[in-house]
Design a protein around this motif. Structure first.
Motif, mmCIF file in Angstrom:
data_model
loop_
_atom_site.group_PDB
_atom_site.id
_atom_site.type_symbol
_atom_site.label_atom_id
_atom_site.label_comp_id
_atom_site.label_asym_id
_atom_site.label_seq_id
_atom_site.Cartn_x
_atom_site.Cartn_y
_atom_site.Cartn_z
ATOM 1 N N ILE A 44 0.796 -1.818 -0.172
ATOM 2 C CA ILE A 44 0.124 -0.236 -0.045
ATOM 3 C C ILE A 44 1.048 1.451 -0.054
ATOM 4 C CG2 ILE A 44 -0.441 0.160 2.475
ATOM 5 C CD1 ILE A 44 -3.026 1.433 0.038
ATOM 6 N N ASP A 45 1.402 1.454 0.792
ATOM 7 C CA ASP A 45 3.214 2.331 0.980
ATOM 8 C C ASP A 45 3.202 2.545 -1.013
ATOM 9 O OD1 ASP A 45 2.826 2.131 3.201
ATOM 10 O OD2 ASP A 45 4.749 1.587 3.998
ATOM 11 N N HIS A 46 3.480 2.072 -1.243
ATOM 12 C CA HIS A 46 4.151 2.174 -2.859
ATOM 13 C C HIS A 46 2.752 3.028 -3.859
ATOM 14 C CE1 HIS A 46 5.180 1.548 -7.305
ATOM 15 N NE2 HIS A 46 4.535 1.184 -7.481
ATOM 16 N N LEU A 47 1.487 2.077 -3.542
ATOM 17 C CA LEU A 47 0.749 2.660 -4.057
ATOM 18 C C LEU A 47 0.711 4.639 -3.845
ATOM 19 C CD1 LEU A 47 -1.044 0.735 -5.666
ATOM 20 C CD2 LEU A 47 -3.247 1.249 -3.917
ATOM 21 N N TRP A 48 0.851 4.871 -2.094
ATOM 22 C CA TRP A 48 0.440 6.468 -2.324
ATOM 23 C C TRP A 48 2.100 7.108 -2.646
ATOM 24 C CZ3 TRP A 48 -1.822 7.235 3.175
ATOM 25 C CH2 TRP A 48 -2.631 6.505 3.680
ATOM 26 N N VAL A 49 2.817 6.443 -2.618
ATOM 27 C CA VAL A 49 3.302 7.248 -3.308
ATOM 28 C C VAL A 49 3.166 7.421 -4.681
ATOM 29 C CG1 VAL A 49 6.236 7.270 -3.769
ATOM 30 C CG2 VAL A 49 5.434 6.406 -2.370
ATOM 31 N N VAL A 50 3.042 6.666 -5.268
ATOM 32 C CA VAL A 50 2.991 6.757 -6.661
ATOM 33 C C VAL A 50 1.179 8.528 -6.674
ATOM 34 C CG1 VAL A 50 1.839 5.379 -9.104
ATOM 35 C CG2 VAL A 50 3.181 4.411 -7.229
ATOM 36 N N MET A 51 0.490 7.592 -6.268
ATOM 37 C CA MET A 51 -0.258 8.829 -6.539
ATOM 38 C C MET A 51 -0.309 9.987 -6.050
ATOM 39 S SD MET A 51 -3.817 7.145 -4.357
ATOM 40 C CE MET A 51 -4.809 8.203 -4.978
ATOM 41 N N VAL A 52 0.696 10.228 -5.158
ATOM 42 C CA VAL A 52 1.167 11.595 -4.441
ATOM 43 C C VAL A 52 2.355 12.190 -5.501
ATOM 44 C CG1 VAL A 52 2.572 12.705 -2.780
ATOM 45 C CG2 VAL A 52 0.828 11.431 -2.592
ATOM 46 N N ALA A 56 -0.859 9.444 -9.690
ATOM 47 C CA ALA A 56 -1.864 8.456 -10.958
ATOM 48 C C ALA A 56 -3.505 8.027 -9.487
ATOM 49 C CB ALA A 56 -1.033 6.691 -10.705
ATOM 50 N N ILE A 57 -4.875 7.067 -10.101
ATOM 51 C CA ILE A 57 -5.766 7.510 -9.519
ATOM 52 C C ILE A 57 -6.236 5.977 -9.292
ATOM 53 C CG2 ILE A 57 -6.594 10.141 -9.876
ATOM 54 C CD1 ILE A 57 -8.264 9.771 -12.190
ATOM 55 N N PHE A 58 -5.478 5.322 -10.463
ATOM 56 C CA PHE A 58 -5.260 3.882 -10.632
ATOM 57 C C PHE A 58 -7.143 2.894 -11.058
ATOM 58 C CE2 PHE A 58 -2.318 4.495 -7.297
ATOM 59 C CZ PHE A 58 -1.385 3.914 -7.998
ATOM 60 N N ILE A 59 -7.698 4.365 -11.483
ATOM 61 C CA ILE A 59 -9.422 3.499 -12.348
ATOM 62 C C ILE A 59 -9.053 4.547 -13.504
ATOM 63 C CG2 ILE A 59 -10.338 3.705 -10.045
ATOM 64 C CD1 ILE A 59 -11.390 6.810 -11.207
ATOM 65 N N VAL A 136 -9.146 9.508 -1.596
ATOM 66 C CA VAL A 136 -10.682 8.993 -2.412
ATOM 67 C C VAL A 136 -11.065 9.686 -2.747
ATOM 68 C CG1 VAL A 136 -12.712 8.344 -1.801
ATOM 69 C CG2 VAL A 136 -10.501 7.247 -0.164
ATOM 70 N N GLN A 137 -11.389 11.320 -1.899
ATOM 71 C CA GLN A 137 -11.414 12.308 -2.752
ATOM 72 C C GLN A 137 -10.755 12.798 -4.719
ATOM 73 O OE1 GLN A 137 -13.197 16.432 -0.042
ATOM 74 N NE2 GLN A 137 -11.566 16.784 -1.845
ATOM 75 N N ARG A 138 -9.798 13.137 -3.811
ATOM 76 C CA ARG A 138 -8.796 13.242 -5.654
ATOM 77 C C ARG A 138 -9.378 11.892 -6.037
ATOM 78 N NH1 ARG A 138 -4.367 15.514 -6.514
ATOM 79 N NH2 ARG A 138 -2.741 14.112 -7.654
ATOM 80 N N ILE A 139 -10.009 10.810 -6.035
ATOM 81 C CA ILE A 139 -10.273 10.019 -7.186
ATOM 82 C C ILE A 139 -11.623 10.411 -7.704
ATOM 83 C CG2 ILE A 139 -10.695 7.340 -7.318
ATOM 84 C CD1 ILE A 139 -8.621 6.637 -5.344
ATOM 85 N N LEU A 140 -12.650 9.985 -6.326
ATOM 86 C CA LEU A 140 -13.838 10.901 -7.193
ATOM 87 C C LEU A 140 -13.965 12.022 -8.005
ATOM 88 C CD1 LEU A 140 -15.433 9.529 -3.555
ATOM 89 C CD2 LEU A 140 -15.708 8.285 -5.886
ATOM 90 N N LEU A 141 -13.248 13.024 -7.539
ATOM 91 C CA LEU A 141 -13.273 14.194 -8.235
ATOM 92 C C LEU A 141 -12.660 13.898 -9.318
ATOM 93 C CD1 LEU A 141 -12.524 17.088 -5.505
ATOM 94 C CD2 LEU A 141 -15.206 16.422 -6.357
ATOM 95 N N GLY A 188 -4.874 15.876 -15.996
ATOM 96 C CA GLY A 188 -4.551 15.844 -14.749
ATOM 97 C C GLY A 188 -5.980 15.352 -13.571
ATOM 98 N N PRO A 189 -4.693 14.419 -12.547
ATOM 99 C CA PRO A 189 -6.518 14.019 -11.428
ATOM 100 C C PRO A 189 -6.751 15.705 -10.813
ATOM 101 C CG PRO A 189 -4.009 13.233 -10.954
ATOM 102 C CD PRO A 189 -4.272 13.719 -12.354
ATOM 103 N N GLU A 190 -7.952 16.050 -10.914
ATOM 104 C CA GLU A 190 -8.596 16.865 -10.034
ATOM 105 C C GLU A 190 -8.552 18.294 -10.637
ATOM 106 O OE1 GLU A 190 -9.243 16.827 -5.470
ATOM 107 O OE2 GLU A 190 -7.114 16.667 -5.903
#
Length: 223
Positions: A44-52, A56-59, A136-141, A188-190
């Motif tokens: 999960i740590d790797h996932l958070w790093v990639v998102m930030v 990445a939002i993975f969907i 989560v808000q970042r992904i949904l928005l 880009g995200p958001e």
């Protein structure tokens, strides 16, 4: 009368709506499984790093799915009606023609709402188990413009299908393609956060275009 109109539209589209909803659930579920697999392999740590760090939002698989569902719903709902010339009979019912057309479009919008809500419920239940509320808000928005594109696709293709002449349909199709582009300009995200209220209003205003096609149909425009 509105209930009768909704029932008529439901009879025409119920099987497509069911398949579209199942497809929406399936593709959303698959996106969640991909996240699970990434967590299992890399943590999960790797996932958070990639998102930030990499936005990445993975969907991403969902990006064009709402648009496709909206386009096909409009085609299923209105194209056969125009081919069989049923719209003329519908417009002769003892009810306001404008309210009738808007009710038909409202049915389609509500059908999409129920379909798309399933996806948001799944993400809303799954994502908080692995991500903070901010992520989560970042992904949904980030996904919100994609779902608005689904409503725009439905309303624009309804406008095209209700148009009585093929030449004008081609022109409307070109205009619709340009409008669709608005929903995917910023990857880009958001990126659309500050513009989302205006994009929502912009999407709702598209509904008025269908009435233009109906007015042309009533005026006897044809190839």
């Amino acid at each position: 009368m509105i209930q009768a109109i909704f029932y008529k539209e439901w009879i025409k589209t119920r099987w497509y709506w069911l398949l579209a909803t199942l497809f929406m659930i399936g593709i959303t579920g698959y996106s969640m499984l991909r996240i699970d697999r990434t967590i299992a392999i890399q943590g999960i740590d790797h996932l958070w790093v990639v998102m930030v760090q990499k936005d990445a939002i993975f969907i991403d698989l969902l990006q064009f799915v709402p648009l496709l569902i909206g386009i096909l719903l409009a085609a299923v709902q209105f194209f056969p009606e125009m081919q069989r010339k049923c719209l003329k009979l519908t417009l002769h019912l003892p009810y306001s023609q404008k309210k009738m057309v808007m009710s038909m479009l409202a049915y389609g919008v509500l059908a999409l709402v129920t379909c798309f809500t399933m996806s948001f419920i799944m993400m809303g239940v799954y994502l908080p188990q692995h991500f903070t509320s901010e992520l989560v808000q970042r992904i949904l928005l980030s996904a919100a413009p994609w779902f608005l594109a689904g409503f725009a696709g439905y309303l624009l293709v309804s406008w095209i299908c209700l148009e009585p002449t093929w030449k004008r349909r081609v022109l409307n199709l070109i205009i619709a393609a340009l409008i669709f582009r608005v929903y995917f300009l910023a990857p880009g995200p958001e990126a659309y956060n500050s513009f989302l209220p205006w994009l929502t209003l912009y999407t709702l205003l598209i509904a008025s275009l269908s009435w233009i096609s109906v007015v042309r149909f009533k005026a006897g425009k044809q190839d």
